[in-house]
Every structure is written in structure tokens, then in C-alpha cells.
Design a protein around this motif. Structure first.
Motif, PDB file in Angstrom:
ATOM      1  N   ALA A   1    -111.076  34.804  17.809  1.00 19.61           N
ATOM      2  CA  ALA A   1    -112.525  34.588  17.930  1.00 19.61           C
ATOM      3  C   ALA A   1    -113.254  35.156  16.710  1.00 19.61           C
ATOM      4  O   ALA A   1    -114.130  34.494  16.139  1.00 19.61           O
ATOM      5  CB  ALA A   1    -113.047  35.227  19.214  1.00 19.61           C
ATOM      6  N   LYS A   2    -112.869  36.343  16.297  1.00 21.60           N
ATOM      7  CA  LYS A   2    -113.504  36.964  15.126  1.00 21.60           C
ATOM      8  C   LYS A   2    -113.230  36.149  13.864  1.00 21.60           C
ATOM      9  O   LYS A   2    -114.140  35.859  13.089  1.00 21.60           O
ATOM     10  CB  LYS A   2    -113.003  38.403  14.953  1.00 21.60           C
ATOM     11  CG  LYS A   2    -113.650  39.120  13.802  1.00 21.60           C
ATOM     12  CD  LYS A   2    -113.171  40.550  13.683  1.00 21.60           C
ATOM     13  CE  LYS A   2    -113.867  41.216  12.505  1.00 21.60           C
ATOM     14  NZ  LYS A   2    -113.377  42.571  12.286  1.00 21.60           N
ATOM     15  N   ALA A   3    -111.958  35.765  13.663  1.00 18.45           N
ATOM     16  CA  ALA A   3    -111.594  35.000  12.468  1.00 18.45           C
ATOM     17  C   ALA A   3    -112.262  33.630  12.439  1.00 18.45           C
ATOM     18  O   ALA A   3    -112.559  33.099  11.366  1.00 18.45           O
ATOM     19  CB  ALA A   3    -110.080  34.842  12.389  1.00 18.45           C
TER      20      ALA A   3
ATOM     21  N   SER B   1    -115.196  33.008  13.837  1.00 15.69           N
ATOM     22  CA  SER B   1    -116.654  33.230  13.961  1.00 15.69           C
ATOM     23  C   SER B   1    -117.236  32.591  15.217  1.00 15.69           C
ATOM     24  O   SER B   1    -118.279  31.934  15.170  1.00 15.69           O
ATOM     25  CB  SER B   1    -117.400  32.715  12.722  1.00 15.69           C
ATOM     26  OG  SER B   1    -116.952  33.383  11.571  1.00 15.69           O
TER      27      SER B   1
ATOM     28  N   ALA C   1    -108.050  29.915  11.606  1.00 11.04           N
ATOM     29  CA  ALA C   1    -107.753  31.264  12.106  1.00 11.04           C
ATOM     30  C   ALA C   1    -106.301  31.374  12.560  1.00 11.04           C
ATOM     31  O   ALA C   1    -105.677  32.430  12.413  1.00 11.04           O
ATOM     32  CB  ALA C   1    -108.700  31.622  13.249  1.00 11.04           C
TER      33      ALA C   1
ATOM     34  N   SER D   1    -117.594  33.372  19.741  1.00  4.75           N
ATOM     35  CA  SER D   1    -117.515  34.444  20.730  1.00  4.75           C
ATOM     36  C   SER D   1    -116.179  34.394  21.458  1.00  4.75           C
ATOM     37  O   SER D   1    -115.568  33.330  21.612  1.00  4.75           O
ATOM     38  CB  SER D   1    -118.661  34.340  21.732  1.00  4.75           C
ATOM     39  OG  SER D   1    -118.454  33.252  22.606  1.00  4.75           O
ATOM     40  N   LEU D   2    -115.757  35.559  21.914  1.00  2.00           N
ATOM     41  CA  LEU D   2    -114.513  35.668  22.665  1.00  2.00           C
ATOM     42  C   LEU D   2    -114.587  34.816  23.930  1.00  2.00           C
ATOM     43  O   LEU D   2    -113.635  34.131  24.275  1.00  2.00           O
ATOM     44  CB  LEU D   2    -114.256  37.139  23.000  1.00  2.00           C
ATOM     45  CG  LEU D   2    -112.902  37.437  23.600  1.00  2.00           C
ATOM     46  CD1 LEU D   2    -112.352  38.737  23.037  1.00  2.00           C
ATOM     47  CD2 LEU D   2    -113.005  37.531  25.092  1.00  2.00           C
TER      48      LEU D   2
ATOM     49  N   LYS E   1    -109.501  38.100  20.871  1.00  2.00           N
ATOM     50  CA  LYS E   1    -110.500  38.783  20.042  1.00  2.00           C
ATOM     51  C   LYS E   1    -110.249  38.536  18.558  1.00  2.00           C
ATOM     52  O   LYS E   1    -111.183  38.261  17.801  1.00  2.00           O
ATOM     53  CB  LYS E   1    -110.482  40.282  20.338  1.00  2.00           C
ATOM     54  CG  LYS E   1    -111.559  41.057  19.655  1.00  2.00           C
ATOM     55  CD  LYS E   1    -111.532  42.525  20.079  1.00  2.00           C
ATOM     56  CE  LYS E   1    -112.650  43.297  19.435  1.00  2.00           C
ATOM     57  NZ  LYS E   1    -112.647  44.702  19.836  1.00  2.00           N
ATOM     58  N   GLU E   2    -108.984  38.594  18.126  1.00  2.00           N
ATOM     59  CA  GLU E   2    -108.650  38.386  16.714  1.00  2.00           C
ATOM     60  C   GLU E   2    -108.992  36.971  16.265  1.00  2.00           C
ATOM     61  O   GLU E   2    -109.574  36.770  15.194  1.00  2.00           O
ATOM     62  CB  GLU E   2    -107.163  38.656  16.480  1.00  2.00           C
ATOM     63  CG  GLU E   2    -106.781  40.124  16.588  1.00  2.00           C
ATOM     64  CD  GLU E   2    -105.284  40.349  16.593  1.00  2.00           C
ATOM     65  OE1 GLU E   2    -104.841  41.329  15.982  1.00  2.00           O
ATOM     66  OE2 GLU E   2    -104.547  39.533  17.219  1.00  2.00           O
TER      67      GLU E   2
END
Length: 181
Positions: free
Chosen positions: A23-25, A27, A54, A29-30, A20-21
Motif C-alpha cells: 500500500a505504501k509503495a 501510494s 510495487a 491506503s491499506l 502495508k508495504e
């Protein structure tokens, strides 16, 4: 040698980061990151660069470290990335991830494109030399047509994109400092 997905997963786990970390960094999707780590998806060059950022590693680190040589023979060149969606293949012209600059050989199929204008890089400079073919290069608000023998040197932080507008392959040499590949 480990696959890109295996390297991403092991690097993420060594840093004690979650899917999740990252994927967010990056941009993305998980679920897409999970597919990449399991070698079920073929990410674009820009996605791989975002994942490397990331993870706070050099892009070339995603491909594992091989025996370093100061000479790279034409017939020994290995593709760094081939993106089906962009129709671009990049080949390393040097070895090692601790280099101060990153020279690569680009083979852009007819109509190949880097996509929409990107946000640029967080730092550095880049240089392109058109070996053969023709490239449309957009740098910020400026558009350039680069023909065989032309080159461009620019601040990599400025948003940029490019497209092969030649009837056939366009071949080029790109050098970035610091290396992005």
C-alpha cells in the motif's frame, strides 16, 4: 482463472510482503488495497499499474497467464481493464507477459479521461494511433489534438494524460515498450 485481487494477494504473499508495504509503495491506503485483494473494490488503471510496480511485476501478470497464441481474433479479445471512473476499456492485442512491447486497443467513452497529468513511467516509449474520434493529449507542457488517423510517439517517462473530446467513442491503438499492460 483467478481474479485480479486473488493474483495480487498471492503475488504479495509469495514475495513475503505485507499489505502495508505494498500500500505504501503503491501510494494507496491499506484498507483500499485490502478491498482490492478481496474483490470488493474496482481500482483504476493507474492504481493497478502502481500495485504492479510495487510488486515488481508486469501489469499483465495481474491478469494471470493464459494459453499463448500469436493471433488474437477480434471476437476473442478480452478486456484487460475497464475503469468506471475513467470510462476507458483496454483490450489486449497480444498474449503473454514476456513480450517486448504491449499493443492494446482502447475504447474511450465520450468524455473519458486518464485523469490529471500523470508522473509518467519509470522507463520506455509509447505510441498511440487514433483509429476514430478525437483525443486531447498532454505531454509535459505541450497539448496536442489528435484526430482520426493521427499518431504520437513519445518518451513514456514524460508526464502525460489524455481525454476523449469527441462526441462519441474514440478508438485507439496504443503500444508501449516495455509493456505496461
Amino acid at each position: 482463472m483467478n481474479s485480479i485481487g486473488e493474483v495480487i494477494r498471492s503475488t504479495r504473499k509469495k514475495q513475503k510482503l505485507t499489505l502495508k508495504e505494498i500500500a505504501k509503495a503503491a501510494s494507496i491506503s491499506l484498507s483500499f488495497l485490502s478491498e482490492i485483494e478481496r474483490d470488493k473494490a474496482n481500482p483504476s488503471i493507474s492504481v493497478l499499474k502502481r500495485i504492479a510496480n510495487a510488486l515488481n511485476v508486469n501489469f499483465t501478470d495481474l491478469f494471470g497467464e493464459e494459453k499463448r497464441s500469436i493471433v488474437v481474433r477480434n471476437n476473442e479479445r478480452k478486456p484487460l481493464v475497464h475503469s468506471e471512473s475513467s470510462r476507458i476499456t483496454w483490450y489486449a492485442l497480444s498474449q503473454g507477459s514476456n513480450n517486448k512491447m504491449g499493443p492494446i486497443w482502447g475504447v474511450l467513452e465520450e468524455g473519458a479521461t486518464s485523469g490529471d497529468i500523470s508522473v509518467g513511467h519509470s522507463e520506455g516509449e509509447e505510441f498511440l494511433f487514433i483509429h476514430s474520434g478525437c483525443l486531447e493529449f498532454v505531454l509535459g507542457n505541450e497539448r496536442y489534438i489528435l484526430n482520426e488517423g493521427d499518431s504520437i510517439y513519445y518518451d513514456a517517462r514524460v508526464p502525460h494524460s489524455y481525454k476523449n473530446i469527441w462526441k462519441g467513442e474514440t478508438l485507439l491503438i496504443a503500444v508501449s515498450a516495455p509493456p505496461t499492460f
